[in-house]
Design a protein around this motif. Structure first.
Motif, short mmCIF file in Angstrom:
data_model
loop_
_atom_site.label_atom_id
_atom_site.label_comp_id
_atom_site.label_asym_id
_atom_site.label_seq_id
_atom_site.Cartn_x
_atom_site.Cartn_y
_atom_site.Cartn_z
N THR A 21 40.57 61.71 99.67
CA THR A 21 41.79 61.57 98.75
C THR A 21 42.03 60.01 98.60
OG1 THR A 21 43.93 61.59 100.46
CG2 THR A 21 43.42 63.38 99.28
N GLY A 22 42.81 59.71 97.41
CA GLY A 22 42.86 58.04 97.56
C GLY A 22 43.64 57.61 96.36
N THR A 23 44.92 56.86 96.86
CA THR A 23 45.89 56.12 96.14
C THR A 23 45.92 54.84 95.61
OG1 THR A 23 47.09 55.62 97.39
CG2 THR A 23 47.12 57.74 96.91
N GLY A 24 46.50 54.40 94.46
CA GLY A 24 46.48 53.22 93.75
C GLY A 24 47.66 52.65 93.73
N ALA A 25 48.46 51.47 94.17
CA ALA A 25 49.44 50.61 92.91
C ALA A 25 49.25 49.93 92.72
CB ALA A 25 50.73 50.69 94.77
N GLY A 26 48.88 49.92 91.21
CA GLY A 26 48.40 49.00 90.49
C GLY A 26 49.82 47.56 89.90
N ARG A 27 48.48 46.29 89.73
CA ARG A 27 49.36 45.10 89.46
C ARG A 27 48.91 44.70 87.88
NH1 ARG A 27 47.89 44.66 94.62
NH2 ARG A 27 49.52 44.04 96.11
N GLY A 28 49.85 45.01 87.11
CA GLY A 28 49.57 44.88 85.65
C GLY A 28 49.09 43.46 85.67
N SER A 29 49.45 43.41 84.40
CA SER A 29 49.10 41.58 83.89
C SER A 29 49.58 41.28 82.26
CB SER A 29 47.12 41.71 83.33
OG SER A 29 46.53 42.30 83.83
N GLY A 30 50.72 42.26 82.25
CA GLY A 30 52.01 41.87 81.28
C GLY A 30 52.05 42.92 80.37
N ALA A 31 53.28 42.65 79.52
CA ALA A 31 53.71 44.11 78.94
C ALA A 31 52.99 43.67 78.27
CB ALA A 31 55.30 43.62 78.23
N GLY A 32 52.89 45.38 77.62
CA GLY A 32 52.34 46.08 76.78
C GLY A 32 50.48 46.01 77.47
N SER A 33 50.21 45.77 78.56
CA SER A 33 49.21 46.14 79.10
C SER A 33 48.57 47.48 79.87
CB SER A 33 48.88 45.33 79.98
OG SER A 33 49.11 44.81 81.06
N THR A 34 47.71 48.07 79.45
CA THR A 34 47.06 49.48 79.80
C THR A 34 46.34 49.25 81.78
OG1 THR A 34 46.41 50.49 77.22
CG2 THR A 34 45.56 51.21 79.87
N PRO A 35 46.93 49.87 82.25
CA PRO A 35 45.98 48.75 84.02
C PRO A 35 44.63 50.20 83.84
CG PRO A 35 47.62 51.78 83.99
CD PRO A 35 47.86 50.56 82.63
N ALA A 36 44.03 49.36 84.81
CA ALA A 36 42.60 50.27 85.27
C ALA A 36 42.77 51.78 85.68
CB ALA A 36 41.79 49.74 86.21
N ARG A 37 42.12 52.39 85.41
CA ARG A 37 42.07 54.16 85.74
C ARG A 37 41.26 54.96 86.72
NH1 ARG A 37 45.36 57.78 82.76
NH2 ARG A 37 44.17 58.83 82.64
N LEU A 38 41.39 55.31 87.53
CA LEU A 38 40.32 55.39 88.40
C LEU A 38 39.90 56.70 87.97
CD1 LEU A 38 39.20 55.48 91.56
CD2 LEU A 38 41.32 57.52 92.09
N ILE A 39 38.57 56.79 87.90
CA ILE A 39 38.18 58.16 86.94
C ILE A 39 36.98 58.55 87.76
CG2 ILE A 39 38.07 57.46 84.44
CD1 ILE A 39 35.10 56.14 84.00
N ARG A 40 36.27 58.37 88.92
CA ARG A 40 35.91 58.91 90.27
C ARG A 40 36.42 58.25 91.66
NH1 ARG A 40 29.80 58.40 90.13
NH2 ARG A 40 30.30 56.79 91.74
N ASN A 41 37.15 59.26 92.13
CA ASN A 41 36.75 59.01 94.14
C ASN A 41 36.54 59.24 94.08
OD1 ASN A 41 39.11 58.31 95.53
ND2 ASN A 41 40.90 60.16 94.75
N LEU A 42 36.37 59.13 96.30
CA LEU A 42 35.54 59.33 97.07
C LEU A 42 35.74 60.97 97.38
CD1 LEU A 42 36.32 55.93 98.96
CD2 LEU A 42 34.65 56.92 97.51
#
Length: 124
Positions: A21-42
């Protein structure tokens, strides 16, 4: 290769694969931005190669920088697994195996993104 759930990294996301398993807490780039999305985990088998079964279960916290293509361009351990061999190899493993869709700004342009990722494994 196990279930590969897509995880949103904007708040807290999770992903599983054959028990790893893995978890992430993202840091956005401003209003209206879309965060990176994990599409393949370990998976646990990914971790087994790294841990050599010395650590049947464990975790390490990592700080990741994801480039505008969704590739990890930097990684550092921010909380140790407790094993120096695992800590020295975990970023290489994560960089090779994790996959992200790119973060996007409010105009839809791909942008770099920073996030924390919790690598967690459990031998079954």
């Amino acid at each position: 290769s196990g279930s590969e759930r897509v995880a949103e990294l904007a708040g807290v996301g999770t992903g599983t694969g054959a028990g790893g398993t893995g978890t992430g807490a993202g840091r956005g780039s401003g209003a209206g931005s879309t965060p990176a999305r994990l599409i393949r985990n370990l998976t646990n088998s990914d971790y087994r190669g790294l841990t050599g079964n010395r650590l049947p279960r464990g975790s390490a916290a990592l700080a990741l920088r994801i480039d505008s293509t969704g590739s990890i361009d930097s990684c550092r351990v921010i909380r140790s697994s407790g094993d120096s061999v695992v800590d020295s190899g975990i970023c290489g493993l994560v960089t090779r195996r994790l996959r992200f869709s790119p973060a996007r700004d409010a105009q839809g342009q791909r942008i770099p993104y920073s996030t924390n990722y919790m690598a967690t494994w459990n031998r079954r």
